[in-house]
Design a protein around this motif. Structure first.
Motif, short mmCIF file in Angstrom:
data_model
loop_
_atom_site.label_atom_id
_atom_site.label_comp_id
_atom_site.label_asym_id
_atom_site.label_seq_id
_atom_site.Cartn_x
_atom_site.Cartn_y
_atom_site.Cartn_z
N THR A 95 0.83 -1.21 0.00
CA THR A 95 0.00 0.00 0.00
C THR A 95 0.86 1.25 0.00
N ALA B 221 2.18 1.55 -3.45
CA ALA B 221 1.11 1.96 -4.36
C ALA B 221 0.81 3.44 -4.20
N SER B 222 0.77 3.92 -2.94
CA SER B 222 0.50 5.34 -2.72
C SER B 222 1.66 6.19 -3.23
N ASN C 121 3.67 5.31 -5.67
CA ASN C 121 3.59 5.26 -7.13
C ASN C 121 2.50 6.20 -7.63
N LYS C 122 1.35 6.23 -6.92
CA LYS C 122 0.26 7.11 -7.32
C LYS C 122 0.71 8.56 -7.20
N GLN C 123 1.36 8.88 -6.08
CA GLN C 123 1.87 10.24 -5.90
C GLN C 123 2.89 10.57 -6.98
N GLN D 198 3.10 9.17 -9.93
CA GLN D 198 2.41 9.31 -11.21
C GLN D 198 1.72 10.66 -11.29
N ASP D 199 1.07 11.05 -10.17
CA ASP D 199 0.41 12.36 -10.15
C ASP D 199 1.44 13.46 -10.31
N THR E 34 2.70 13.39 -13.79
CA THR E 34 1.68 13.96 -14.67
C THR E 34 1.67 15.47 -14.50
#
Length: 179
Positions: free
Chosen positions: A63, A66-67, A69-71, A73-74, A77
């Motif tokens: 987790t 994943a968080s 990676n999400k951060q 990716q955000d 981006t």
């Protein structure tokens, strides 16, 4: 394996777990220890408490990753959007600088053309002045030559007049003598 070294013996190893090997002499204490050990292991042979601890740490790690990676990716981006916006701004700034440079180049070329035309006119004037100076010098020579001729002419006229006067006097003297 390499084909250069043929094997004569087959060296296969088998792994034996604790559950595969029977105890040498089953005693009551060995059986209870064995039962305690087996109760702590599940069917895969892993310790249940270890697996639960690993599972929970594994889940937490997943987790967290994943968080992240999400951060990431955000942020990438956003970074891409930000970089794209910055690149657009930079392109616009460079385009405006290029346009200004082109206008300045046109202005400088026109000034250069004007200066070149002036220099050409000055050069033409200087060549005209030189040719005019040469003509003036030639005319001055001609005028001085004519002045000299005029002096000679006036001298010749005076000589001619004097000779006429002498001739007239001689004619009178001869006419008196002949009478």
């Amino acid at each position: 394996m390499s084909s250069y070294f043929p094997r004569t013996k087959d060296l296969t190893r088998t792994r034996r777990s604790v559950t595969d090997s029977p105890p040498s002499s089953p005693s009551r204490t060995d059986k209870s220890f064995r039962h305690d050990r087996l109760s702590r292991f599940d069917s895969s042979g892993e310790n249940v408490s270890d697996r639960l601890g690993r599972t929970s740490s594994y889940t937490r790690r997943e987790t967290r990753l994943a968080s992240l990676n999400k951060q990431e990716q955000d942020s990438t981006t956003k970074d891409y959007k930000k970089m794209y916006a910055e690149a657009l701004q930079e392109n616009e700034r460079l385009k405006s600088r290029l346009q200004d440079s082109k206008q300045e180049l046109v202005h400088i070329r026109s000034q250069l053309e004007i200066v070149t035309q002036r220099q050409d006119r000055i050069a033409e004037k200087s060549t005209l002045l030189e040719s005019e100076k040469k003509e003036k010098h030639a005319l001055e020579k001609k005028v001085s030559g004519m002045e000299e001729e005029m002096k000679v002419l006036t001298e010749l006229k005076t000589d001619n007049q004097r000779l006429k006067d002498e001739n007239g006097a001689l004619i009178r003297v001869i006419s008196k003598l002949s009478k």
